[in-house]
Structure formats: structure tokens, C-alpha cells
Write an enzyme that holds these catalytic residues in place. Sequence first.
Site, mmCIF file in Angstrom:
data_model
loop_
_atom_site.group_PDB
_atom_site.id
_atom_site.type_symbol
_atom_site.label_atom_id
_atom_site.label_comp_id
_atom_site.label_asym_id
_atom_site.label_seq_id
_atom_site.Cartn_x
_atom_site.Cartn_y
_atom_site.Cartn_z
ATOM 1 N N ASN A 11 42.341 21.229 22.913
ATOM 2 C CA ASN A 11 43.311 21.440 23.933
ATOM 3 C C ASN A 11 44.625 21.017 22.609
ATOM 4 O OD1 ASN A 11 46.181 21.468 25.144
ATOM 5 N ND2 ASN A 11 45.744 19.628 26.209
ATOM 6 N N LYS A 13 47.884 21.300 22.710
ATOM 7 C CA LYS A 13 49.328 21.190 23.151
ATOM 8 C C LYS A 13 50.294 22.007 22.234
ATOM 9 C CE LYS A 13 47.238 15.873 23.677
ATOM 10 N NZ LYS A 13 47.698 15.091 24.687
ATOM 11 N N HIS A 97 47.705 20.105 33.856
ATOM 12 C CA HIS A 97 47.379 19.253 32.869
ATOM 13 C C HIS A 97 48.717 18.039 32.669
ATOM 14 C CE1 HIS A 97 47.638 16.965 29.016
ATOM 15 N NE2 HIS A 97 46.810 17.071 28.456
ATOM 16 N N GLU A 169 41.234 13.721 33.617
ATOM 17 C CA GLU A 169 41.560 13.047 32.806
ATOM 18 C C GLU A 169 43.043 12.160 33.337
ATOM 19 O OE1 GLU A 169 42.070 15.915 29.392
ATOM 20 O OE2 GLU A 169 43.554 16.105 30.378
ATOM 21 N N SER A 215 41.475 10.306 25.079
ATOM 22 C CA SER A 215 41.341 9.894 23.911
ATOM 23 C C SER A 215 39.829 9.835 24.206
ATOM 24 C CB SER A 215 41.872 8.214 23.857
ATOM 25 O OG SER A 215 43.295 8.360 24.116
HETATM 26 C C1 PEP Z 1 44.632 16.184 26.532
HETATM 27 O O1 PEP Z 1 45.653 16.667 26.637
HETATM 28 O O2 PEP Z 1 44.094 16.513 27.466
HETATM 29 C C2 PEP Z 1 43.906 14.806 26.060
HETATM 30 C C3 PEP Z 1 43.109 14.918 26.587
HETATM 31 O O3 PEP Z 1 44.607 14.455 25.280
HETATM 32 P P1 PEP Z 1 44.273 13.048 23.926
HETATM 33 O O4 PEP Z 1 42.307 13.283 23.600
HETATM 34 O O5 PEP Z 1 45.133 13.306 22.846
HETATM 35 O O6 PEP Z 1 44.610 12.197 24.899
#
Ligand code: PEP
Length: 251
Positions: A11, A13, A97, A169, A215
Amino acid sequence: MSTRKPLIAANWKMYKTPSQSSEFVTAFLPLVQHHTRDEIVLCPPFVDIAAVVAGTRGSHIHVGGQNMIWQEEGAFTGEISAPMLLACGCSHVILGHSERRQFFGETDETVNKKLHAALKHKLTPIVCVGELLAERESGKTEEVLLRQTSKGLAGVAPDLAQSIVIAYEPVWAIGTGKTATPEMAAEAHRIIREQVARSLNRDIADKMRILYGGSVKPENASALMSQKEIDGALVGGASLDPQSFSKIVLY
Ligand code: PEP
């Protein structure tokens, strides 16, 4: 032994221009070209989809949108529909999300409408659920996951549901460097899978892929993926660099 093929999704973003996306793909493809154990999906910003689709053509890499609306077309300024994503070469779409929920008014109800539209158009939906830090600290994690999963899946016919992917998440782990322990993630996945069994049926629940996101990095990917409940990862920050994302894919 699980028959669920792991899925690793990037992702991006709101990062990367079309030329930066092409540079990523050029560097990334050789690193994963023989890797077929996992389904690999890149979800760039809308304006980069054409570049990523062109760069990955003929490879086993899939491309997904980061969001969509449930209508097919109309006076919805700034929105993108499922038929548009498909026409651009996308096969997947991220729905619900936490950043959409937090900053753009996404609710369980809008996620559900989007899910119905994605399934109708045969896009593979990656439906995100997860608790806030305050919800975890007040013992509400299970309640939140049950609500988001059941409302998100409401009214979905089991025969259309096979392609659905859920991403767990925990919001407190996204972009913070804090990761759920593999055991915490596995426990959350079990809660979600049981709700999928109640909402749809046991067979679909057993086959449904539930990804972990929050993360994920090259250093923690293999410990997370060693949990049999964890069927892949949705990766934000660490997916922006081809080397780092390839190490996660090759965990
Ligand atoms: C995400 O954007 O879905 C995500 C898990 O971000 P990160 O890996 O940066 O925590």
C-alpha cells in the site's frame, strides 16, 4: 497444512509519481521474478496505476487500487469506480483502510457497499479492519473486530465471497513502528475467522486469507508469517523501497 496462498500487498498510500513508480517496478521485478509462493499486489496511487500496469505487464505481479466508490459512474467528483479500476488493469482493491476511516468518513456501512460493488465487478477486495489503541487498552478489541467484520460482510452471498481477503491492521501499529506480536495478530485473526464463519460459512472462513498489516518490515516478516493464522501482509512504509519490499515478499 493450509491451502491458503499467501498474499503480500504493497500500500503505497500517497507516495510516488508515475516516473517514481516505474523506477520501483524496474528495480523490483528482477528481485521477485521467480517467486510464485505468494500472490504479490502493488497498490499505487490512482495516477500511477497506468505506469505500474505497464511496467508489470507479462509478470505475475497484480495491481490494485487503494479505494473506490460503490457507484459505477456519475456526479461524484474526485471518485473512482470499480469498472474504472478494472479498465486500468487492476485486479484488487483495498477497502476500508483505517486512514480512509479516520480522515475521509469511511464507515462499516460504506465499506460494505464498496465490498458488494467490488465483488459484482470481480475485483479482489482487501477489506481492512482493526482496533484503535484506546479500544485495545479498554478491552474492546474483540468487540470492534466482530462489528467491523460482520457489518463489512453484511448481505454478501457465500458463493460470491471466495475472493474476499481481510487485512487485520491494528491502527496503533500502522506507520508507528509498533507491531502486534505474532501471537496477538494470530489471536485477532482467529476472532475474525470465527466471525466470517458465522457471517458466511465455515468452509469460506477456512479458505479466506487474513493478512496482517502494521509496521511489517523485513526484520519481522518471517516471525509474523510463521503463524498459521497469518496468510500474508499488507505493507505500507516498507513497501516503498524495492529492496525492502522484496525482502518481505521473500520472507
Ligand atoms: C498500511 O498502510 O496498511 C500499513 C500497514 O502501513 P505500515 O506498514 O507503514 O504500518
